[in-house]
Design a protein around this motif. Structure first.
Motif, PDB file in Angstrom:
ATOM      1  N   GLN A   1      42.705  44.879  33.505  1.00  0.00           N
ATOM      2  CA  GLN A   1      42.854  43.518  34.052  1.00  0.00           C
ATOM      3  C   GLN A   1      41.578  43.124  34.785  1.00  0.00           C
ATOM      4  N   PRO A   2      40.500  42.871  34.045  1.00  0.00           N
ATOM      5  CA  PRO A   2      39.232  42.551  34.711  1.00  0.00           C
ATOM      6  C   PRO A   2      39.315  41.242  35.493  1.00  0.00           C
ATOM      7  N   ARG A   3      38.450  41.156  36.495  1.00  0.00           N
ATOM      8  CA  ARG A   3      38.493  39.977  37.366  1.00  0.00           C
ATOM      9  C   ARG A   3      38.237  38.691  36.564  1.00  0.00           C
ATOM     10  N   ASN A   4      38.856  37.649  36.969  1.00  0.00           N
ATOM     11  CA  ASN A   4      38.631  36.283  36.449  1.00  0.00           C
ATOM     12  C   ASN A   4      39.084  36.056  35.009  1.00  0.00           C
TER      13      ASN A   4
ATOM     14  N   LEU B   1      30.962  45.007  27.317  1.00  0.00           N
ATOM     15  CA  LEU B   1      30.364  45.577  28.534  1.00  0.00           C
ATOM     16  C   LEU B   1      30.469  44.592  29.694  1.00  0.00           C
ATOM     17  N   LYS B   2      30.134  43.312  29.433  1.00  0.00           N
ATOM     18  CA  LYS B   2      30.116  42.380  30.567  1.00  0.00           C
ATOM     19  C   LYS B   2      31.516  42.110  31.072  1.00  0.00           C
ATOM     20  N   GLU B   3      32.515  42.028  30.187  1.00  0.00           N
ATOM     21  CA  GLU B   3      33.830  41.609  30.688  1.00  0.00           C
ATOM     22  C   GLU B   3      34.542  42.692  31.491  1.00  0.00           C
ATOM     23  N   ILE B   4      34.239  43.957  31.245  1.00  0.00           N
ATOM     24  CA  ILE B   4      34.984  44.963  32.012  1.00  0.00           C
ATOM     25  C   ILE B   4      34.127  45.759  32.997  1.00  0.00           C
ATOM     26  N   SER B   5      32.780  45.740  32.818  1.00  0.00           N
ATOM     27  CA  SER B   5      31.975  46.499  33.788  1.00  0.00           C
ATOM     28  C   SER B   5      31.174  45.557  34.679  1.00  0.00           C
ATOM     29  N   TYR B   6      31.191  44.263  34.371  1.00  0.00           N
ATOM     30  CA  TYR B   6      30.505  43.226  35.140  1.00  0.00           C
ATOM     31  C   TYR B   6      28.985  43.450  35.173  1.00  0.00           C
TER      32      TYR B   6
ATOM     33  N   GLY C   1      46.885  38.196  45.000  1.00  0.00           N
ATOM     34  CA  GLY C   1      46.655  39.542  44.466  1.00  0.00           C
ATOM     35  C   GLY C   1      47.750  39.963  43.498  1.00  0.00           C
ATOM     36  N   LYS C   2      47.984  41.245  43.450  1.00  0.00           N
ATOM     37  CA  LYS C   2      48.859  41.827  42.424  1.00  0.00           C
ATOM     38  C   LYS C   2      50.344  41.587  42.720  1.00  0.00           C
ATOM     39  N   ILE C   3      51.160  41.827  41.693  1.00  0.00           N
ATOM     40  CA  ILE C   3      52.609  41.690  41.855  1.00  0.00           C
ATOM     41  C   ILE C   3      53.108  42.678  42.912  1.00  0.00           C
TER      42      ILE C   3
ATOM     43  N   TYR D   1      45.795  37.308  36.162  1.00  0.00           N
ATOM     44  CA  TYR D   1      46.293  36.446  37.234  1.00  0.00           C
ATOM     45  C   TYR D   1      45.657  36.871  38.540  1.00  0.00           C
ATOM     46  N   ASP D   2      45.779  35.989  39.546  1.00  0.00           N
ATOM     47  CA  ASP D   2      45.227  36.344  40.842  1.00  0.00           C
ATOM     48  C   ASP D   2      46.198  36.117  41.989  1.00  0.00           C
ATOM     49  N   SER D   3      47.395  35.596  41.716  1.00  0.00           N
ATOM     50  CA  SER D   3      48.436  35.520  42.743  1.00  0.00           C
ATOM     51  C   SER D   3      49.781  35.434  42.014  1.00  0.00           C
TER      52      SER D   3
END
Ligand code: M6R
Length: 606
Positions: free
Chosen positions: A595-598, A481-486, A52-54, A31-33
């Motif tokens: 909780q990786p971005r997006n 690798l891509k989903e958590i280290s971008y 952002g976070k809870i 989530y993002d909000s």
């Protein structure tokens, strides 16, 4: 994806803490909000929202407390409109507040239609639900009629909760295409996206059927079908344990889940024997298997294709659910459809399941969450015993899917006389030994952090290559690798490198070569040399026999030595170093790999 929570309690009680507790249980979905709405003593909708976070929402509540006996709450994974406070849910008017998981596909038409009767404030699709219900109420409809009429106007997928300023004793919830559960407490009722959100409060759960809606008071749920007929849905006792969701001695859920794999493999394999009754009885007559899944579950399906065709000699297709549902697949008679999903709620996989059912094709679900929609709607279901997987990046669910698919392959191979009983027993014994092999590897794997630091951390890009079942493992390693280290990463069939991707190789590009010492080994070694000749820096993953090969010893920049393993089972073992490489790279880059971005854990919109 978005998560929703609702609580109705007795007058005088304060449920704001419960709303936050429920929301925290849904954080894993991504989530993002976040936001909450309650009804004040004076009968007004009162909201707090934060980007952002809870914890940001908690800060707001600390600065400006809210109190009520009834409320709804939401974690938003943005689809329509950027993550900000205005777009965060609840979306509210002076009369109602709404939280929503899903997508309202006809929102633009509804928005245009209501533009002269409602002032829209956000860019969300959700606000049209608020608008339709508000307009209905203003036209004199009761809350029940206002919601029922609104539901009939909405196209798309949704799970919603609606709070009414003038009615502090009930809320209304509904679901179509997105999951929703009702929790029964003592003098208190709850609504949530899943049983994890509700397990801090109760294990008595009612799962709404698709199209259902319900009026929730502090004592009961009055449930209606899509055509407004009262209906009774059973109350089940959820097995979700509130203590199962913690990090234990680990720093992160992903790390814990990686190290849990020997145990979940053991449990899942043992469960397969009990779960055999969850399989169609006539596996022998299956002419073709069609496997449908997304993401990591899709990679498990790709590996199963190699196994099912090699050992059981059943032609097998594997499709991304999002592609399958919109093409016109030709489905052979006596096809068995296998839907693989950790969450059991992935919108595209669920749509594929429903498509197969319409075509009268037998469906078998392999899921981790037994109370999920896919688990409940499939003709047959076998569950993995991975336990709650909280980290967004799937690890233990993947290997437990693999162990079930391996067991299923052996069962089909036996029934179809494709392998001897003795050979099947030999493999079963190796499966029984596998958890110890995994454990031994994990307990000496600390050095992978150094490899991540020296060889991957500073990279812009990385390539993962393998042949046979190591090809889907390469895809999975790149995805992790891509989903958590971008870091941009691609997985390729090693033999495909020369057909294009080798153009990407230049000085310093990390090439992760997955090369068990199997029938493909020599060929993979040649592909490795071709990349090294162009400056690629190889991280070589193989057993001792493989890493001791002269060219590997002389030229690989790093090696990960794996225990010896039967070729058939190698994907289960070789997944581990790739998970650890990704985990450590993310850790060293300072990211929140849980909780990786997006990303969302449960992808309930298409
Ligand atoms: O719950 P599902 O298995 O249906 O989810 C499928 C994908 O969304 C999931 O595997 C996703 O790719 C993970 N983030 C991978 O780590």
């Amino acid at each position: 994806m978005c998560g929703i929570v609702g609580v109705v309690s007795a007058k005088g009680k304060d449920i704001v803490g419960d709303l936050l507790t429920g929301l925290k249980r849904l954080e894993y979905r991504g989530y993002d909000s976040a936001g909450i709405a309650v009804i004040t003593n004076s009968g007004a909708i009162d909201t707090r929202k934060a980007k952002g976070k809870i914890s940001c929402l908690e800060e707001k509540l600390k600065a400006e407390p809210a109190k009520s006996n009834i409320g709804i709450a939401h974690t938003r994974w943005a689809t329509h409109g950027e993550p900000n406070e205005i777009n965060a849910h609840p979306q509210f008017s002076e009369l109602v507040a709404v939280v929503h998981n899903g997508i309202i596909e006809n929102y633009a038409a509804l928005k245009a239609e209501l533009a002269d009767r409602y002032v829209f404030k956000s860019q969300t699709d959700t606000e049209v639900i608020t608008a339709v219900i508000t307009v209905n109420l203003k036209e004199g409809m009761s809350p029940k009629a206002a919601v029922s009429s609104a539901l009939k106007r909405l196209k798309g997928a949704f799970a919603i909760e609606v709070l009414f300023a003038d009615h502090p004793d009930f809320l209304i919830c509904a679901r179509k295409g997105a999951p929703l559960a009702i929790g029964h407490g003592k003098g208190e009722m709850y609504v949530g996206s899943d049983s994890l959100a509700l397990c801090p409060f109760t294990n008595k759960i009612t799962y709404l059927e698709d199209g259902d809606w319900a009026i929730i008071t502090k004592d009961k749920a009055e449930i209606f079908t899509a055509d407004d007929k009262p209906v009774t849905r059973k109350i089940t006792t959820s097995t979700t344990d509130k203590n199962s969701v913690n990090k234990g001695f680990f720093d992160h859920y992903m790390q814990k889940e990686i190290f849990e794999q020997p145990k979940v493999i053991t449990d899942t394999f043992a469960n397969f024997k009990k779960a055999v009754k969850g399989l169609p009885s006539d596996l022998k007559s299956v002419s073709r298997i069609s496997i449908i899944a997304c993401g990591t579950s899709y990679h498990a399906g790709l590996i199963a294709k190699y196994w099912l065709e090699d050992l059981a000699r059943v032609p097998t297709d594997v499709d991304f659910a999002s592609e399958f549902r919109y093409r016109s697949p030709v489905i052979a008679d006596d096809t068995l459809a296998i839907l693989i999903s950790q969450s059991g709620e992935t919108a595209d996989t669920l749509a594929a399941l429903r498509y197969f059912k319409e075509q009268k094709v037998k469906t078998l679900a392999i899921v981790n969450v037994t109370e999920s929609t896919i688990a409940r709607e499939a003709d047959f279901m076998i569950n993995t015993l991975a336990g709650p997987e909280i980290a967004v990046a799937s690890t233990k669910a993947f290997t437990s899917q693999l162990i079930l698919l391996a067991a299923l392959t052996l069962k089909m191979a036996r029934e179809r006389d494709a392998i001897s009983a003795q050979k099947a027993e030999e493999i079963e014994q190796k499966i029984a030994d596998l958890p110890k092999v995994m454990q031994d590897f994990l307990s000496t794997s600390g050095y992978i952090k150094e490899i991540a630091k020296d060889k991957v951390l500073g990279a812009q890009s990385a390539l993962f290559i393998g042949r046979g079942t190591s090809y889907p493992i390469a895809l999975e390693g790149a995805l992790k690798l891509k989903e958590i280290s971008y870091i941009h990463a691609e997985g390729y069939a090693a033999g495909e490198m020369k057909h294009g991707p080798i153009a990407l190789v230049d000085n310093g590009l990390p090439i992760i070569v997955i090369a068990p010492f199997d029938k493909y080994f020599e060929k993979t070694l040649s592909n490795m040399q071709e990349t090294m000749a162009r400056g690629g820096e190889v991280i070589f993953i193989s057993s001792a026999k493989g890493v001791e090969t002269k060219v590997v010893k002389d030229f690989a920049k790093a090696v990960i030595t794996m225990p010896e393993i039967d070729d058939f089972l190698s994907p289960l073992l070789y997944a581990l170093p790739l998970q650890l490489l990704a985990y450590n790279t993310s850790l060293l880059r300072g990211f929140d790999m849980d909780q990786p971005r997006n990303l969302a854990k449960s992808v309930t919109v298409e």
